[in-house]
Design an enzyme around this catalytic site. Structure first.
Site, PDB file in Angstrom:
ATOM      1  N   SER A 152      -1.740  -9.609   3.577  1.00 34.46           N
ATOM      2  CA  SER A 152      -2.910  -9.891   2.750  1.00 34.46           C
ATOM      3  C   SER A 152      -2.898 -11.337   2.286  1.00 34.46           C
ATOM      4  O   SER A 152      -1.823 -11.923   2.066  1.00 34.46           O
ATOM      5  CB  SER A 152      -2.926  -8.965   1.532  1.00 34.46           C
ATOM      6  OG  SER A 152      -3.933  -9.350   0.610  1.00 34.46           O
ATOM      7  N   TYR A 166       1.223  -5.307  -5.762  1.00 33.45           N
ATOM      8  CA  TYR A 166       0.621  -5.436  -4.428  1.00 33.45           C
ATOM      9  C   TYR A 166       0.837  -6.836  -3.872  1.00 33.45           C
ATOM     10  O   TYR A 166       1.300  -7.000  -2.735  1.00 33.45           O
ATOM     11  CB  TYR A 166      -0.875  -5.117  -4.506  1.00 33.45           C
ATOM     12  CG  TYR A 166      -1.582  -5.246  -3.168  1.00 33.45           C
ATOM     13  CD1 TYR A 166      -1.430  -4.262  -2.203  1.00 33.45           C
ATOM     14  CD2 TYR A 166      -2.374  -6.347  -2.873  1.00 33.45           C
ATOM     15  CE1 TYR A 166      -2.057  -4.362  -0.972  1.00 33.45           C
ATOM     16  CE2 TYR A 166      -3.008  -6.462  -1.654  1.00 33.45           C
ATOM     17  CZ  TYR A 166      -2.855  -5.473  -0.696  1.00 33.45           C
ATOM     18  OH  TYR A 166      -3.478  -5.590   0.532  1.00 33.45           O
TER      19      TYR A 166
END
Length: 263
Positions: A152, A166
């Site tokens: 990501s 995350y």
């Protein structure tokens, strides 16, 4: 130089974790539409089996569901054993399974770090470790095995949302990919796609509430489409990507160079 052969995955055996929906489904669909035999796995049995049936129907490749809760070591082992029963070789492993957690700093729970670091990074290592023999077997067929980890942009650029575990887990995944690439070459390549915003369960709240603002903040003025991530995977899986390893490739519509959207 045959352009078609550079991206050819016809007949290849692929495993996509988290392939029942969202980005994993987009990736699996891209392989199936180009003639690969694709195994998908996720803990959502219904979604996994439904997606496999639909993608197989669309063809020309085939999609097979092996549901598993990949947050546990035992289920990773079971998935590997199921693949070993069915296949002598695995050409491509796409580690896509992941989860997020958003909460303000003052109340962010310790359990969120345990959950996210386990699934998003530790089990990627577990599954990769266990599947190395099948990936190495690709070399006997004249292929280079491929590992594609789905990272990501949040692992590169701190996000505006409070998703601490995350972003930390994705930064760790990027580094793990680079480290593994130094050990697994030349028989296996390891690369990471650092994704920007795509339509998925993980992004549902953000996109349901802020999609237009988020899209307008990007140079490309839209969120990611299924073909954007599928095309990158096809490139890294074909002959055209066989000399690419240890990279983190942004598939983000320019997110990393754009001003942070104010959500």
């Amino acid at each position: 130089m045959d352009l078609n052969n550079l991206f050819d995955v016809k007949g290849k055996v692929v495993l996509v974790t988290g392939g029942g929906r969202g980005v994993g489904e987009m990736i699996a669909a891209g392989y199936v539409l180009n003639g690969a035999k694709v195994y998908i796995s996720s803990r959502d049995v219904k979604a996994c089996e439904s997606t496999a049936q639909r993608l197989t129907k669309d063809g020309p490749g085939k999609c097979i569901a092996i549901p598993a809760d990949l947050s546990t070591y035992e289920e990773c082992e079971r998935l590997v054993k199921e693949l070993e029963k069915r296949e002598e070789v695995l050409h491509v492993l796409v580690n896509n399974s992941g989860v997020t957690w958003g909460e303000e700093l003052s109340t962010y729970p310790d359990s969120a770090f345990t959950k996210l670091l386990t699934l998003n990074i530790q089990r990627v290592f577990t599954l990769t470790q266990k599947l190395i023999p099948l990936l190495n077997n690709a070399k006997e067929q004249g292929h280079v095995g491929r590992i594609i980890n789905i990272g990501s942009i949040n692992g590169i650029k701190p996000p505006g949302l409070e998703t601490y575990a995350y972003s930390a887990s994705k930064a760790a995944l990027h580094q793990l990919s680079k480290h593994l690439s130094t050990r697994l070459g030349p028989s296996i390549t390891v690369n990471t796609l650092a994704l920007g915003p795509f339509r998925s369960k993980m992004m549902k709240f953000t996109l349901d509430n802020f999609e237009s603002e988020l899209a307008d903040s990007l140079p490309m003025k839209r969120i990611g489409a299924p073909e954007d991530v599928a095309a990158a995977c096809l490139w890294l899986s074909g002959k055209g990507g066989q000399w690419v390893t240890g990279t983190v490739i942004p598939i983000d519509g320019g997110s990393l160079v754009a001003t942070q959207a104010k959500l």
